[in-house]
Design a protein around this motif. Sequence first.
Motif, PDB file in Angstrom:
ATOM      1  N   SER A   1      44.473   6.326  15.955  1.00 47.47           N
ATOM      2  CA  SER A   1      45.464   6.781  14.991  1.00 47.47           C
ATOM      3  C   SER A   1      46.876   6.581  15.529  1.00 47.47           C
ATOM      4  O   SER A   1      47.781   6.146  14.801  1.00 47.47           O
ATOM      5  N   ILE A   2      47.091   6.888  16.811  1.00 49.15           N
ATOM      6  CA  ILE A   2      48.410   6.667  17.415  1.00 49.15           C
ATOM      7  C   ILE A   2      48.744   5.177  17.434  1.00 49.15           C
ATOM      8  O   ILE A   2      49.890   4.776  17.185  1.00 49.15           O
ATOM      9  N   ALA A   3      47.745   4.334  17.712  1.00 52.21           N
ATOM     10  CA  ALA A   3      47.989   2.892  17.743  1.00 52.21           C
ATOM     11  C   ALA A   3      48.397   2.357  16.380  1.00 52.21           C
ATOM     12  O   ALA A   3      49.168   1.397  16.284  1.00 52.21           O
ATOM     13  N   VAL A   4      47.904   2.969  15.299  1.00 47.35           N
ATOM     14  CA  VAL A   4      48.220   2.505  13.950  1.00 47.35           C
ATOM     15  C   VAL A   4      49.519   3.122  13.448  1.00 47.35           C
ATOM     16  O   VAL A   4      50.385   2.437  12.896  1.00 47.35           O
ATOM     17  N   LEU A   5      49.679   4.432  13.643  1.00 49.28           N
ATOM     18  CA  LEU A   5      50.847   5.126  13.093  1.00 49.28           C
ATOM     19  C   LEU A   5      52.101   4.939  13.944  1.00 49.28           C
ATOM     20  O   LEU A   5      53.205   4.893  13.408  1.00 49.28           O
ATOM     21  N   ARG A   6      51.942   4.837  15.261  1.00 45.58           N
ATOM     22  CA  ARG A   6      53.080   4.681  16.170  1.00 45.58           C
ATOM     23  C   ARG A   6      52.812   3.518  17.126  1.00 45.58           C
ATOM     24  O   ARG A   6      52.633   3.725  18.331  1.00 45.58           O
ATOM     25  N   PRO A   7      52.784   2.298  16.610  1.00 47.27           N
ATOM     26  CA  PRO A   7      52.433   1.167  17.490  1.00 47.27           C
ATOM     27  C   PRO A   7      53.443   0.923  18.592  1.00 47.27           C
ATOM     28  O   PRO A   7      53.081   0.471  19.683  1.00 47.27           O
ATOM     29  N   LEU A   8      54.731   1.221  18.348  1.00 43.84           N
ATOM     30  CA  LEU A   8      55.750   0.987  19.373  1.00 43.84           C
ATOM     31  C   LEU A   8      55.664   2.008  20.512  1.00 43.84           C
ATOM     32  O   LEU A   8      56.141   1.740  21.617  1.00 43.84           O
ATOM     33  N   HIS A   9      55.086   3.175  20.236  1.00 39.57           N
ATOM     34  CA  HIS A   9      54.978   4.219  21.249  1.00 39.57           C
ATOM     35  C   HIS A   9      53.583   4.272  21.885  1.00 39.57           C
ATOM     36  O   HIS A   9      53.315   5.155  22.699  1.00 39.57           O
ATOM     37  N   LYS A  10      52.725   3.337  21.529  1.00 33.64           N
ATOM     38  CA  LYS A  10      51.337   3.391  21.995  1.00 33.64           C
ATOM     39  C   LYS A  10      51.256   3.323  23.515  1.00 33.64           C
ATOM     40  O   LYS A  10      50.589   4.145  24.153  1.00 33.64           O
ATOM     41  N   LYS A  11      51.949   2.362  24.115  1.00 36.56           N
ATOM     42  CA  LYS A  11      51.849   2.181  25.560  1.00 36.56           C
ATOM     43  C   LYS A  11      52.504   3.317  26.339  1.00 36.56           C
ATOM     44  O   LYS A  11      52.184   3.526  27.507  1.00 36.56           O
ATOM     45  N   VAL A  12      53.420   4.028  25.689  1.00 37.66           N
ATOM     46  CA  VAL A  12      54.075   5.149  26.355  1.00 37.66           C
ATOM     47  C   VAL A  12      53.242   6.419  26.235  1.00 37.66           C
ATOM     48  O   VAL A  12      53.086   7.180  27.211  1.00 37.66           O
ATOM     49  N   VAL A  13      52.682   6.660  25.048  1.00 34.79           N
ATOM     50  CA  VAL A  13      51.920   7.887  24.808  1.00 34.79           C
ATOM     51  C   VAL A  13      50.512   7.778  25.384  1.00 34.79           C
ATOM     52  O   VAL A  13      50.012   8.701  26.044  1.00 34.79           O
ATOM     53  N   ILE A  14      49.853   6.645  25.140  1.00 41.89           N
ATOM     54  CA  ILE A  14      48.464   6.460  25.563  1.00 41.89           C
ATOM     55  C   ILE A  14      48.451   5.646  26.857  1.00 41.89           C
ATOM     56  O   ILE A  14      48.674   4.434  26.844  1.00 41.89           O
ATOM     57  N   THR A  15      48.208   6.298  27.947  1.00 41.69           N
ATOM     58  CA  THR A  15      48.100   5.633  29.239  1.00 41.69           C
ATOM     59  C   THR A  15      46.707   5.888  29.821  1.00 41.69           C
ATOM     60  O   THR A  15      46.020   6.841  29.442  1.00 41.69           O
ATOM     61  N   ARG A  16      46.315   5.029  30.742  1.00 40.33           N
ATOM     62  CA  ARG A  16      44.999   5.184  31.344  1.00 40.33           C
ATOM     63  C   ARG A  16      44.909   6.464  32.176  1.00 40.33           C
ATOM     64  O   ARG A  16      43.845   7.091  32.256  1.00 40.33           O
ATOM     65  N   LYS A  17      46.023   6.862  32.784  1.00 37.63           N
ATOM     66  CA  LYS A  17      46.023   8.089  33.582  1.00 37.63           C
ATOM     67  C   LYS A  17      45.809   9.313  32.701  1.00 37.63           C
ATOM     68  O   LYS A  17      44.986  10.188  33.020  1.00 37.63           O
ATOM     69  N   ARG A  18      46.529   9.384  31.585  1.00 41.34           N
ATOM     70  CA  ARG A  18      46.343  10.509  30.667  1.00 41.34           C
ATOM     71  C   ARG A  18      44.952  10.502  30.062  1.00 41.34           C
ATOM     72  O   ARG A  18      44.331  11.568  29.877  1.00 41.34           O
ATOM     73  N   THR A  19      44.452   9.318  29.741  1.00 41.77           N
ATOM     74  CA  THR A  19      43.102   9.229  29.192  1.00 41.77           C
ATOM     75  C   THR A  19      42.071   9.733  30.193  1.00 41.77           C
ATOM     76  O   THR A  19      41.112  10.423  29.829  1.00 41.77           O
ATOM     77  N   GLY A  20      42.255   9.390  31.461  1.00 38.99           N
ATOM     78  CA  GLY A  20      41.335   9.882  32.490  1.00 38.99           C
ATOM     79  C   GLY A  20      41.342  11.389  32.596  1.00 38.99           C
ATOM     80  O   GLY A  20      40.278  12.027  32.724  1.00 38.99           O
ATOM     81  N   TYR A  21      42.529  11.998  32.531  1.00 40.16           N
ATOM     82  CA  TYR A  21      42.612  13.460  32.568  1.00 40.16           C
ATOM     83  C   TYR A  21      41.914  14.094  31.355  1.00 40.16           C
ATOM     84  O   TYR A  21      41.205  15.101  31.493  1.00 40.16           O
ATOM     85  N   LEU A  22      42.116  13.502  30.190  1.00 43.99           N
ATOM     86  CA  LEU A  22      41.472  14.039  28.988  1.00 43.99           C
ATOM     87  C   LEU A  22      39.951  13.920  29.064  1.00 43.99           C
ATOM     88  O   LEU A  22      39.224  14.816  28.596  1.00 43.99           O
ATOM     89  N   ILE A  23      39.461  12.844  29.642  1.00 41.79           N
ATOM     90  CA  ILE A  23      38.014  12.673  29.788  1.00 41.79           C
ATOM     91  C   ILE A  23      37.445  13.743  30.720  1.00 41.79           C
ATOM     92  O   ILE A  23      36.407  14.357  30.434  1.00 41.79           O
ATOM     93  N   ILE A  24      38.134  13.993  31.839  1.00 40.48           N
ATOM     94  CA  ILE A  24      37.671  15.019  32.779  1.00 40.48           C
ATOM     95  C   ILE A  24      37.672  16.397  32.120  1.00 40.48           C
ATOM     96  O   ILE A  24      36.719  17.182  32.273  1.00 40.48           O
ATOM     97  N   ILE A  25      38.722  16.707  31.365  1.00 38.13           N
ATOM     98  CA  ILE A  25      38.805  18.006  30.682  1.00 38.13           C
ATOM     99  C   ILE A  25      37.699  18.146  29.644  1.00 38.13           C
ATOM    100  O   ILE A  25      37.074  19.209  29.517  1.00 38.13           O
ATOM    101  N   SER A  26      37.417  17.074  28.901  1.00 39.91           N
ATOM    102  CA  SER A  26      36.375  17.138  27.872  1.00 39.91           C
ATOM    103  C   SER A  26      34.995  17.355  28.500  1.00 39.91           C
ATOM    104  O   SER A  26      34.190  18.128  27.963  1.00 39.91           O
ATOM    105  N   TRP A  27      34.726  16.731  29.631  1.00 39.34           N
ATOM    106  CA  TRP A  27      33.443  16.945  30.314  1.00 39.34           C
ATOM    107  C   TRP A  27      33.337  18.383  30.824  1.00 39.34           C
ATOM    108  O   TRP A  27      32.279  19.013  30.689  1.00 39.34           O
ATOM    109  N   PHE A  28      34.418  18.896  31.383  1.00 37.28           N
ATOM    110  CA  PHE A  28      34.384  20.263  31.911  1.00 37.28           C
ATOM    111  C   PHE A  28      34.158  21.277  30.794  1.00 37.28           C
ATOM    112  O   PHE A  28      33.291  22.167  30.909  1.00 37.28           O
ATOM    113  N   ILE A  29      34.912  21.161  29.708  1.00 33.92           N
ATOM    114  CA  ILE A  29      34.770  22.116  28.598  1.00 33.92           C
ATOM    115  C   ILE A  29      33.392  22.002  27.956  1.00 33.92           C
ATOM    116  O   ILE A  29      32.774  23.011  27.582  1.00 33.92           O
ATOM    117  N   SER A  30      32.874  20.787  27.820  1.00 33.20           N
ATOM    118  CA  SER A  30      31.583  20.584  27.162  1.00 33.20           C
ATOM    119  C   SER A  30      30.454  21.249  27.938  1.00 33.20           C
ATOM    120  O   SER A  30      29.617  21.962  27.355  1.00 33.20           O
TER     121      SER A  30
END
Length: 337
Positions: free
Chosen positions: A106-135
Amino acid sequence: MVLLIVTITLGNVVSLLVFLRTKQHRTSQGFLKTSLALADLPVGLLVVPYSVYREARHIVYGLENYGEETPSDLISIIPCFIMGPLFAGCTFVSISTIFLLSVERSIAVLRPLHKKVVITRKRTGYLIIISWFISFLLAMMPLLFSRDITLEYNFCSKMCNYAFTSNQPQGSRWNIMLLFPVFDFSLLGSTFIINFITFAAIRQYCKLRKQLEMDAQSTCSKVSFSDITAAKTIGILTFAFSASFGPIAVFVVGNVLGYSWCEFSFYAFWILTSNSCWNVIIYSARDIRFRQGVRELFSKRVLKSPSQQQRPTFPPKEDSSSQCVAVLKEIFRPETA
């Protein structure tokens, strides 16, 4: 069950190899798909094989020992306290990962110019770790906060399930056991809303192109073809998971109300289990890059070592150094030429 073991294990191992070995999948979306494959893999490696073991044991020892357990039989008691939370935790990881995939697209479609700034591999890794812990924390909550809930092998569903130790209803049961369907359907509902907004934005974009008297089909294909394909793929994943989790939610609510639904529980749990092999099928049908990665993974060019590959032969080059020296001599010293 054996067919599911082979399909789930082989499909998710291939997915992991494609996502980890190809450079084009080393993105935030590739990390999320890798997390989804990792969540499905333990179902084929541990959860379903244990059910096969219990059913094979039933066939060998006959109906008279079916369901008879002794307190000292650690082989029959301890595994369920591993398989039950493992299956529940992997299920929660799957739906949370699908939710994160929808947000990323959704961010890639709605905010394509901000995609590389908002969505980074480091932030994605943190979100994956948090999702596994909460689950997995959510999967352990019934055992941690209620003494009336345990884990046992259910001979109706043929899996390790949460069970009540007493028959008297208590309010805590409602608060704990109903967390499972509430958590999943909250994320699924949010995922459907995000996908709807994404598709609406893509449709509006194409309409604007038509108003500018441009070729809508070719323009949309060039600019947002990958976004449209990825959004449709995530939408299919969401629909597939919703269809597979719906019967489980009904069974959990009915179980809290006191209904057993033996035959229904079998279909509900194994429909959800089969969802672990649907992702690779959806990728193969919808994702061109995934199919290309699979072909590269199993092609002879990749499997051959560099020493075994034939090196291209080129015709021998003429030595032009002597010719250059002769030309320079003619220019600067014509008398010695």
